[in-house]
Enzyme design. Sequence first.
Site, PDB file in Angstrom:
ATOM      1  N   ASP A   4       9.600  -7.184   3.445  1.00 26.37           N
ATOM      2  CA  ASP A   4       8.336  -7.513   4.095  1.00 26.37           C
ATOM      3  C   ASP A   4       8.634  -7.935   5.524  1.00 26.37           C
ATOM      4  O   ASP A   4       9.439  -8.836   5.760  1.00 26.37           O
ATOM      5  CB  ASP A   4       7.652  -8.657   3.328  1.00 26.37           C
ATOM      6  CG  ASP A   4       6.206  -8.855   3.740  1.00 26.37           C
ATOM      7  OD1 ASP A   4       5.943  -8.948   4.955  1.00 26.37           O
ATOM      8  OD2 ASP A   4       5.341  -8.942   2.849  1.00 26.37           O
TER       9      ASP A   4
ATOM     10  N   TYR B  65      -7.423  -7.531  10.909  1.00 30.45           N
ATOM     11  CA  TYR B  65      -6.772  -6.292  11.331  1.00 30.45           C
ATOM     12  C   TYR B  65      -6.960  -6.053  12.824  1.00 30.45           C
ATOM     13  O   TYR B  65      -5.992  -5.839  13.558  1.00 30.45           O
ATOM     14  CB  TYR B  65      -7.350  -5.127  10.531  1.00 30.45           C
ATOM     15  CG  TYR B  65      -6.692  -3.788  10.789  1.00 30.45           C
ATOM     16  CD1 TYR B  65      -5.380  -3.549  10.395  1.00 30.45           C
ATOM     17  CD2 TYR B  65      -7.389  -2.756  11.400  1.00 30.45           C
ATOM     18  CE1 TYR B  65      -4.774  -2.316  10.624  1.00 30.45           C
ATOM     19  CE2 TYR B  65      -6.802  -1.525  11.621  1.00 30.45           C
ATOM     20  CZ  TYR B  65      -5.494  -1.311  11.231  1.00 30.45           C
ATOM     21  OH  TYR B  65      -4.901  -0.092  11.457  1.00 30.45           O
TER      22      TYR B  65
ATOM     23  N   ARG C 138      17.641  -7.451  20.731  1.00 23.96           N
ATOM     24  CA  ARG C 138      19.064  -7.650  20.423  1.00 23.96           C
ATOM     25  C   ARG C 138      19.846  -6.338  20.494  1.00 23.96           C
ATOM     26  O   ARG C 138      20.979  -6.302  20.948  1.00 23.96           O
ATOM     27  CB  ARG C 138      19.241  -8.269  19.028  1.00 23.96           C
ATOM     28  CG  ARG C 138      18.841  -9.711  18.912  1.00 23.96           C
ATOM     29  CD  ARG C 138      19.387 -10.332  17.639  1.00 23.96           C
ATOM     30  NE  ARG C 138      18.977  -9.623  16.425  1.00 23.96           N
ATOM     31  CZ  ARG C 138      17.835  -9.878  15.758  1.00 23.96           C
ATOM     32  NH1 ARG C 138      17.000 -10.819  16.201  1.00 23.96           N
ATOM     33  NH2 ARG C 138      17.542  -9.209  14.668  1.00 23.96           N
TER      34      ARG C 138
ATOM     35  N   LEU D 114       5.163   0.727  11.764  1.00 20.17           N
ATOM     36  CA  LEU D 114       3.919   1.185  11.135  1.00 20.17           C
ATOM     37  C   LEU D 114       3.495   0.242  10.011  1.00 20.17           C
ATOM     38  O   LEU D 114       2.630   0.588   9.205  1.00 20.17           O
ATOM     39  CB  LEU D 114       4.096   2.599  10.568  1.00 20.17           C
ATOM     40  CG  LEU D 114       3.944   3.789  11.515  1.00 20.17           C
ATOM     41  CD1 LEU D 114       5.007   3.795  12.599  1.00 20.17           C
ATOM     42  CD2 LEU D 114       3.993   5.102  10.738  1.00 20.17           C
TER      43      LEU D 114
ATOM     44  N   THR E 127       0.827  -1.218   0.000  1.00 16.52           N
ATOM     45  CA  THR E 127       0.000   0.000   0.000  1.00 16.52           C
ATOM     46  C   THR E 127       0.859   1.266   0.000  1.00 16.52           C
ATOM     47  O   THR E 127       0.351   2.341  -0.299  1.00 16.52           O
ATOM     48  CB  THR E 127      -0.938   0.046   1.222  1.00 16.52           C
ATOM     49  OG1 THR E 127      -0.170  -0.024   2.421  1.00 16.52           O
ATOM     50  CG2 THR E 127      -1.920  -1.105   1.188  1.00 16.52           C
TER      51      THR E 127
ATOM     52  N   LYS F 166      -0.476 -11.915   9.483  1.00 19.14           N
ATOM     53  CA  LYS F 166       0.955 -12.216   9.565  1.00 19.14           C
ATOM     54  C   LYS F 166       1.778 -10.931   9.705  1.00 19.14           C
ATOM     55  O   LYS F 166       2.756 -10.894  10.462  1.00 19.14           O
ATOM     56  CB  LYS F 166       1.399 -12.990   8.319  1.00 19.14           C
ATOM     57  CG  LYS F 166       0.886 -14.419   8.272  1.00 19.14           C
ATOM     58  CD  LYS F 166       1.136 -15.068   6.918  1.00 19.14           C
ATOM     59  CE  LYS F 166       2.610 -15.274   6.643  1.00 19.14           C
ATOM     60  NZ  LYS F 166       2.823 -15.980   5.348  1.00 19.14           N
TER      61      LYS F 166
END
Length: 324
Positions: A66, A153, A114, A81, A45, A99
């Site tokens: 991703d 969502y 980390r 975000l 998007t 996911k």
Amino acid sequence: MRAKEQGQDGQRILVTGGAGFLGSHLCERLVGQGHAVTCIDNFFTGSRANIAHLLDHPRFTLIEHDVTEPIDLEVDAIYNLACPASPPHYQHDPVHTTKTSVLGALHLLELARRRAARIFQASTSEVYGDPQQHPQSETYWGHVNPIGRRSCYDEGKRCAESLFMDYHRQWGVDVRIVRIFNTYGPRMHPEDGRVVSNFIVQALRGEPITVYGDGSQTRSFCYVDDLIEGFVRFMAVEDAFPGPVNLGNPGEFTIAQLAEQVIALTNSASPIVHKPLPADDPTQRRPDIQLARDKLGWQPAVQLREGLLRTIAHFEQQLTVPLA
């Protein structure tokens, strides 16, 4: 892969979803403050056009990635975000939406752990569902349909909040959770299906304004600059305060009022047409922002009329060329 060298007195900051509507404004703000910003986006998007003016900046790095896959960077702070935020987009591939929220949160929290980095989660007012408390405060647990079309969502963001709080309690990760209420402004995608962009585009094109239901449902609209100010203030708070914190404009308007104001400000002759209300669409949405006032010294400054005029000007420019 590493971010570019941080600027003097600046931090190395990762912004996921950085080419999106909110992310691009945030990247712009952080670069302007002297930070070295790495923007991650998979461009589902997001748009390169949103960050085109930053691409040649020495403190800005773009990585196409991703967040459902792990990444390792040297960072001091992370803003997460990454996730499609409008119903047409997040319902297009609901499994990937979940996911993105859950695996994305997990991978970024591991990175924060980390690197001992402070990490920000862009959550949503959708965690309140169709609320039975009005206005909604952070102590309200919500009224969400866990198996509806919006649940990818809503529940994805609720699970992400759970992960953030567990990493904070179990490993001491410095987390900051914000619940974002309806936000609008320049760089919204004209076809994203959100009410402000829908109304403005329809009005400018002279098309009928589509109002779902009778238009009596309410929303609270926050201008993007105000929201980004809240983000930056929250991340600058030094005490380990995880939130969640509501960020939004407590001014409440019916959808019918919004439609009428957009028609007036665009001088449009568009008629208003009504269609059935989508399933699980909230009937009321208004933030209680007292916590943001107390903890961040924050409240929105841009009134709806002023913000709409700025957004209309942006769309007038965008609509002079064919939409992608």
